[in-house]
Every structure is written in structure tokens, then in C-alpha cells.
Design a protein around this motif. Structure first.
Motif, PDB file in Angstrom:
ATOM      1  N   ASP A  17       1.081  -1.304   0.099  1.00 48.05           N
ATOM      2  CA  ASP A  17      -0.112   0.069  -0.083  1.00 48.05           C
ATOM      3  C   ASP A  17       0.855   1.335   0.059  1.00 48.05           C
ATOM      4  OD1 ASP A  17      -2.633  -1.387   0.391  1.00 48.05           O
ATOM      5  OD2 ASP A  17      -1.355  -2.301   2.119  1.00 48.05           O
ATOM      6  N   GLU A  44      -8.144  -5.247  -8.812  1.00 55.56           N
ATOM      7  CA  GLU A  44      -8.642  -6.188  -7.858  1.00 55.56           C
ATOM      8  C   GLU A  44      -8.311  -5.833  -6.433  1.00 55.56           C
ATOM      9  OE1 GLU A  44      -7.418 -10.069  -8.696  1.00 55.56           O
ATOM     10  OE2 GLU A  44      -8.446 -10.193 -10.763  1.00 55.56           O
ATOM     11  N   PRO A  45      -9.118  -5.906  -5.290  1.00 53.54           N
ATOM     12  CA  PRO A  45     -10.479  -6.248  -5.620  1.00 53.54           C
ATOM     13  C   PRO A  45     -11.476  -5.181  -6.116  1.00 53.54           C
ATOM     14  CG  PRO A  45     -10.168  -5.731  -3.404  1.00 53.54           C
ATOM     15  CD  PRO A  45      -8.934  -5.555  -3.919  1.00 53.54           C
ATOM     16  N   ARG A  55     -15.538  -6.220  -2.430  1.00 52.44           N
ATOM     17  CA  ARG A  55     -14.267  -5.331  -1.948  1.00 52.44           C
ATOM     18  C   ARG A  55     -14.985  -4.803  -0.743  1.00 52.44           C
ATOM     19  NH1 ARG A  55      -9.990  -1.951  -3.955  1.00 52.44           N
ATOM     20  NH2 ARG A  55     -10.094   0.058  -2.601  1.00 52.44           N
ATOM     21  N   LEU A  59     -12.733  -5.582   2.534  1.00 46.95           N
ATOM     22  CA  LEU A  59     -11.849  -4.407   3.222  1.00 46.95           C
ATOM     23  C   LEU A  59     -12.499  -3.722   4.222  1.00 46.95           C
ATOM     24  CD1 LEU A  59     -10.568  -2.664  -0.136  1.00 46.95           C
ATOM     25  CD2 LEU A  59      -9.196  -4.400   1.455  1.00 46.95           C
ATOM     26  N   TYR A  74     -11.276 -12.694  -1.979  1.00 47.94           N
ATOM     27  CA  TYR A  74     -10.385 -12.244  -2.895  1.00 47.94           C
ATOM     28  C   TYR A  74     -10.360 -13.063  -4.209  1.00 47.94           C
ATOM     29  CZ  TYR A  74      -8.252  -8.791  -0.006  1.00 47.94           C
ATOM     30  OH  TYR A  74      -8.307  -7.510   0.644  1.00 47.94           O
ATOM     31  N   ARG A  78     -11.435 -12.230  -7.949  1.00 43.93           N
ATOM     32  CA  ARG A  78     -10.823 -12.506  -9.238  1.00 43.93           C
ATOM     33  C   ARG A  78     -11.508 -13.516 -10.182  1.00 43.93           C
ATOM     34  NH1 ARG A  78      -6.085 -13.490  -6.285  1.00 43.93           N
ATOM     35  NH2 ARG A  78      -6.320 -11.378  -6.135  1.00 43.93           N
ATOM     36  N   ARG A 100      -2.975  -4.879  -8.909  1.00 44.09           N
ATOM     37  CA  ARG A 100      -3.117  -6.172  -8.089  1.00 44.09           C
ATOM     38  C   ARG A 100      -3.705  -7.486  -8.883  1.00 44.09           C
ATOM     39  NH1 ARG A 100      -1.420  -4.981  -3.294  1.00 44.09           N
ATOM     40  NH2 ARG A 100      -1.668  -3.151  -2.299  1.00 44.09           N
ATOM     41  N   SER A 104      -0.876 -10.494  -5.207  1.00 43.13           N
ATOM     42  CA  SER A 104      -1.437  -9.934  -4.054  1.00 43.13           C
ATOM     43  C   SER A 104      -1.733 -10.885  -3.087  1.00 43.13           C
ATOM     44  CB  SER A 104      -2.459  -8.670  -4.258  1.00 43.13           C
ATOM     45  OG  SER A 104      -2.146  -7.721  -4.877  1.00 43.13           O
ATOM     46  N   SER A 105      -2.643 -11.955  -3.511  1.00 44.32           N
ATOM     47  CA  SER A 105      -3.042 -12.869  -2.551  1.00 44.32           C
ATOM     48  C   SER A 105      -1.975 -13.628  -2.115  1.00 44.32           C
ATOM     49  CB  SER A 105      -3.889 -14.012  -3.354  1.00 44.32           C
ATOM     50  OG  SER A 105      -5.317 -13.310  -3.562  1.00 44.32           O
ATOM     51  N   TYR A 108      -0.341 -11.000   0.357  1.00 47.39           N
ATOM     52  CA  TYR A 108      -1.161 -10.588   1.493  1.00 47.39           C
ATOM     53  C   TYR A 108      -1.602 -11.916   2.476  1.00 47.39           C
ATOM     54  CZ  TYR A 108      -0.686  -5.778   0.580  1.00 47.39           C
ATOM     55  OH  TYR A 108      -0.331  -4.498  -0.025  1.00 47.39           O
ATOM     56  N   GLN A 109      -2.283 -12.805   1.854  1.00 48.52           N
ATOM     57  CA  GLN A 109      -2.787 -13.860   2.495  1.00 48.52           C
ATOM     58  C   GLN A 109      -1.814 -14.856   2.791  1.00 48.52           C
ATOM     59  OE1 GLN A 109      -4.910 -12.148  -0.149  1.00 48.52           O
ATOM     60  NE2 GLN A 109      -5.438 -11.191   1.942  1.00 48.52           N
ATOM     61  N   ARG A 154      -4.603   9.421   3.736  1.00 52.44           N
ATOM     62  CA  ARG A 154      -5.733   8.598   4.063  1.00 52.44           C
ATOM     63  C   ARG A 154      -6.382   9.379   5.527  1.00 52.44           C
ATOM     64  NH1 ARG A 154      -5.365   5.871   0.467  1.00 52.44           N
ATOM     65  NH2 ARG A 154      -5.580   3.450   0.156  1.00 52.44           N
ATOM     66  N   ASP A 158      -8.232   0.557   5.596  1.00 50.39           N
ATOM     67  CA  ASP A 158      -8.849  -0.389   5.408  1.00 50.39           C
ATOM     68  C   ASP A 158      -8.446  -1.370   6.254  1.00 50.39           C
ATOM     69  OD1 ASP A 158      -7.109  -2.126   3.783  1.00 50.39           O
ATOM     70  OD2 ASP A 158      -7.611  -0.978   2.007  1.00 50.39           O
ATOM     71  N   LEU A 160      -6.802  -4.273   5.784  1.00 50.56           N
ATOM     72  CA  LEU A 160      -5.363  -4.803   5.483  1.00 50.56           C
ATOM     73  C   LEU A 160      -4.501  -3.632   5.860  1.00 50.56           C
ATOM     74  CD1 LEU A 160      -4.785  -7.562   4.112  1.00 50.56           C
ATOM     75  CD2 LEU A 160      -7.236  -6.981   3.802  1.00 50.56           C
ATOM     76  N   GLU A 161      -4.769  -2.415   5.399  1.00 50.50           N
ATOM     77  CA  GLU A 161      -3.864  -1.282   5.668  1.00 50.50           C
ATOM     78  C   GLU A 161      -3.610  -0.962   7.110  1.00 50.50           C
ATOM     79  OE1 GLU A 161      -5.099   1.506   1.881  1.00 50.50           O
ATOM     80  OE2 GLU A 161      -6.145   1.872   3.751  1.00 50.50           O
TER      81      GLU A 161
HETATM   82  P1  TYD Z   1      -6.056  -1.701  -3.220  1.00 52.12           P
HETATM   83  O1  TYD Z   1      -7.363  -1.465  -4.067  1.00 52.12           O
HETATM   84  O2  TYD Z   1      -4.870  -1.584  -4.043  1.00 52.12           O
HETATM   85  O3  TYD Z   1      -6.102  -0.504  -2.002  1.00 52.12           O
HETATM   86  P2  TYD Z   1      -6.237   0.893  -2.194  1.00 52.12           P
HETATM   87  O4  TYD Z   1      -7.377   1.192  -3.204  1.00 52.12           O
HETATM   88  O5  TYD Z   1      -6.684   1.229  -0.844  1.00 52.12           O
HETATM   89  O6  TYD Z   1      -4.849   1.523  -2.565  1.00 52.12           O
HETATM   90  O7  TYD Z   1      -6.162  -3.172  -2.356  1.00 52.12           O
HETATM   91  C1  TYD Z   1      -7.058  -3.386  -1.356  1.00 52.12           C
HETATM   92  C2  TYD Z   1      -6.344  -4.042  -0.213  1.00 52.12           C
HETATM   93  O8  TYD Z   1      -6.614  -5.609  -0.493  1.00 52.12           O
HETATM   94  C3  TYD Z   1      -4.706  -3.860  -0.128  1.00 52.12           C
HETATM   95  O9  TYD Z   1      -4.706  -3.653   1.129  1.00 52.12           O
HETATM   96  C4  TYD Z   1      -4.358  -5.250  -0.438  1.00 52.12           C
HETATM   97  C5  TYD Z   1      -5.241  -6.172  -0.171  1.00 52.12           C
HETATM   98  N1  TYD Z   1      -5.542  -7.269  -1.079  1.00 52.12           N
HETATM   99  C6  TYD Z   1      -5.124  -8.591  -0.588  1.00 52.12           C
HETATM  100  O10 TYD Z   1      -4.892  -8.642   0.633  1.00 52.12           O
HETATM  101  N2  TYD Z   1      -5.264  -9.905  -1.275  1.00 52.12           N
HETATM  102  C7  TYD Z   1      -5.658  -9.809  -2.398  1.00 52.12           C
HETATM  103  O11 TYD Z   1      -5.651 -10.862  -3.440  1.00 52.12           O
HETATM  104  C8  TYD Z   1      -5.493  -8.375  -3.314  1.00 52.12           C
HETATM  105  C9  TYD Z   1      -5.946  -8.207  -4.734  1.00 52.12           C
HETATM  106  C10 TYD Z   1      -5.739  -7.221  -2.412  1.00 52.12           C
END
Ligand code: TYD
Length: 231
Positions: A17, A44-45, A55, A59, A74, A78, A100, A104-105, A108-109, A154, A158, A160-161
Motif C-alpha cells: 500500500d 482487484e478487488p 471489496r 476491506l 479475494y 478474481r 493487483r 497480491s493474494s 498478503y494472504q 488517508r 481499510d 489490510l492497511e
Molecule cells: P487496493 O485496491 O490496492 O487498495 P487501495 O485502493 O486502498 O490502495 O487493495 C486493497 C487491499 O486489498 C490492499 O491492502 C491489499 C489487499 N489485497 C489482498 O490482501 N489480497 C488480494 O488478493 C488483493 C487483490 C488485495
């Protein structure tokens, strides 16, 4: 089994992020469009109507979401985006630029939430019928700088952030491991470079990849021209 699109060009942006993906995706979209390419920019998402609902859940839903449920949400987003938006565009011969994708998955996951990265990747490959990008641009940024950039932009984070710095450090390491494992698919760039320099490096690599892709899908009638001649 993974495959690349036969006719169009599938380019994805990845990074933590605050790494500047959206800016670079927009600049690349403008550059390719100015060259006469038909470009679809998605994310995505949330690249579809269903994806926007997913989404919002993944989020912004209050309360705990189990780690495997998060991975499936996610993956569901996708699956729908690839089937209804991305594959039809690639079949038309378009360039798809996506913020993404499956990396990303895995980052992050997998690395972040500590699910098995190979299982997370396989889940995404199943969800998408095995579609891999021609090129993935990873904008690499240390977690602290990413946080600082986000904090400046910000008022609210969200789900994840909102994770701790260690989470984001694992995400970054996860991304770098993915790039090291597939050096041909990844272009790794230092996200602290000036915006225009990043854009130029991305354009150069995209030109090469587009040329390769057009020779691979050779002689097919209606094949789209290579990108970037002399630009
Ligand atoms: P994003 O849209 O890039 O965030 P923003 O618009 O706030 O910049 O992505 C949203 C969040 O989702 C980001 O923190 C990463 C997370 N994410 C996952 O954890 N797994 C995934 O597969 C994807 C696609 C995103």
C-alpha cells in the motif's frame, strides 16, 4: 496449470500500500492509448459490480473474517473479474492493465496472514482457469515508507492497511520472493524513484514484452502491432 493469454497482453501492477501502483498504471494506460492500443484498466478487488460488493466486505466489514474466508473472497472477486472482464478483453486483442492480481493474494494472504503460499496461488489459478500475466511490475517499497505515504493520504485505513508494520514487512518479503522465483515475469522497481523515471523504465520493458508476445502469437490474422516503436 498456468497459461498466458494467446492474443492480448496482460500486465499487472503489484506492491505494498502506498507504492504508487495506481499512478503508474494510469500513466502506462495513457501512453499505450496514445499509441493506438486498445487498453482496459481494471483492478482487484472491485473490477466488476460483484467485485465492488466483495471489496466492501473484504476491506470494510466490521469484525473478524477468518483467514481462509478472506482468501476465498479475494479469489471469488478474481474469478469473476477474469471471466467477465479480463478474458473477453484479451480475446479481443486488448492490453489489460490491472492493479493487483494473484501475487497480491500470495503476498498478503500467504506471507502476510501466513497461509500456505502454494495453496493460495493454486486457489487463484483454479479461480482464473490458470491465467498468468505476461508481465508483473512490482513497485518495491519498505513498509515504513509505505505507511508514511498512506498516512499523508488517508483519513481512514481499510482492514489490510490497518495491519501492523510486521505484517507489511512480511508482505514485502513475500513479493520479493515471488519476483526472485519468476524473474522473467517480474520487473522489480524501487518505488522511491521519481514518477517519470519509473514510468520510463516500465515503458521500456512493456515494449519488449509486447514485441515478444506479438511474435509468439505470430501471423494470426488481426494480431495487434507491437508497442513502443521508437518511443
Ligand atoms: P487496493 O485496491 O490496492 O487498495 P487501495 O485502493 O486502498 O490502495 O487493495 C486493497 C487491499 O486489498 C490492499 O491492502 C491489499 C489487499 N489485497 C489482498 O490482501 N489480497 C488480494 O488478493 C488483493 C487483490 C488485495
Amino acid at each position: 496449470m498456468a497459461e498466458r493469454s494467446a492474443s492480448g497482453l496482460f500486465l499487472t501492477f503489484e506492491g505494498g500500500d502506498g507504492s504508487g501502483k495506481s499512478t503508474q498504471a494510469r500513466l502506462l494506460t495513457d501512453w499505450l492509448t496514445a499509441q493506438g492500443r486498445s487498453v482496459l484498466h481494471t483492478r482487484e478487488p472491485g473490477g466488476t459490480d460483484l467485485g465492488l460488493e466483495l471489496r466492501d466486505i473484504v476491506l470494510h466489514r466490521r469484525g473478524h473474517i477468518a483467514e481462509r474466508a478472506e482468501a476465498l473472497l479475494y479469489a471469488a472477486d478474481r474469478a469473476h473479474n477474469i471471466a467477465t472482464v479480463v478474458r473477453p478483453a484479451l480475446e479481443r486483442g486488448d492490453v489489460v492493465i490491472q492493479d493487483r492480481y494473484l501475487d497480491s493474494s500470495v503476498a498478503y494472504q500467504g506471507a502476510g496472514r501466513v497461509l500456505d503460499p502454494a495453496e493460495v496461488r493454486d486457489l487463484s489459478l483454479w479461480a482464473t482457469g490458470g491465467l498468468l500475466p505476461h508481465l508483473t511490475i512490482l513497485l518495491d517499497l519498505d513498509a515504513r515508507t509505505g505507511r508514511e505515504r498512506l498516512a499523508a493520504a488517508r483519513t481512514r485505513y481499510d482492514r489490510l492497511e490497518d495491519e501492523q508494520q510486521e505484517f507489511h514487512e512480511r508482505v514485502r518479503a513475500g513479493y520479493l520472493a515471488l519476483a526472485a522465483a519468476e524473474p522473467d515475469r517480474f520487473l522489480v522497481l524501487d518505488a522511491t524513484l521519481p514518477v517519470e523515471e519509473l514510468a520510463e523504465r516500465i515503458r521500456r520493458r512493456v515494449s519488449t514484452v509486447a514485441e515478444l508476445a506479438s511474435t509468439e502469437s505470430t501471423e494470426s490474422p488481426g494480431a495487434t502491432p507491437p508497442v513502443g516503436g521508437g518511443a
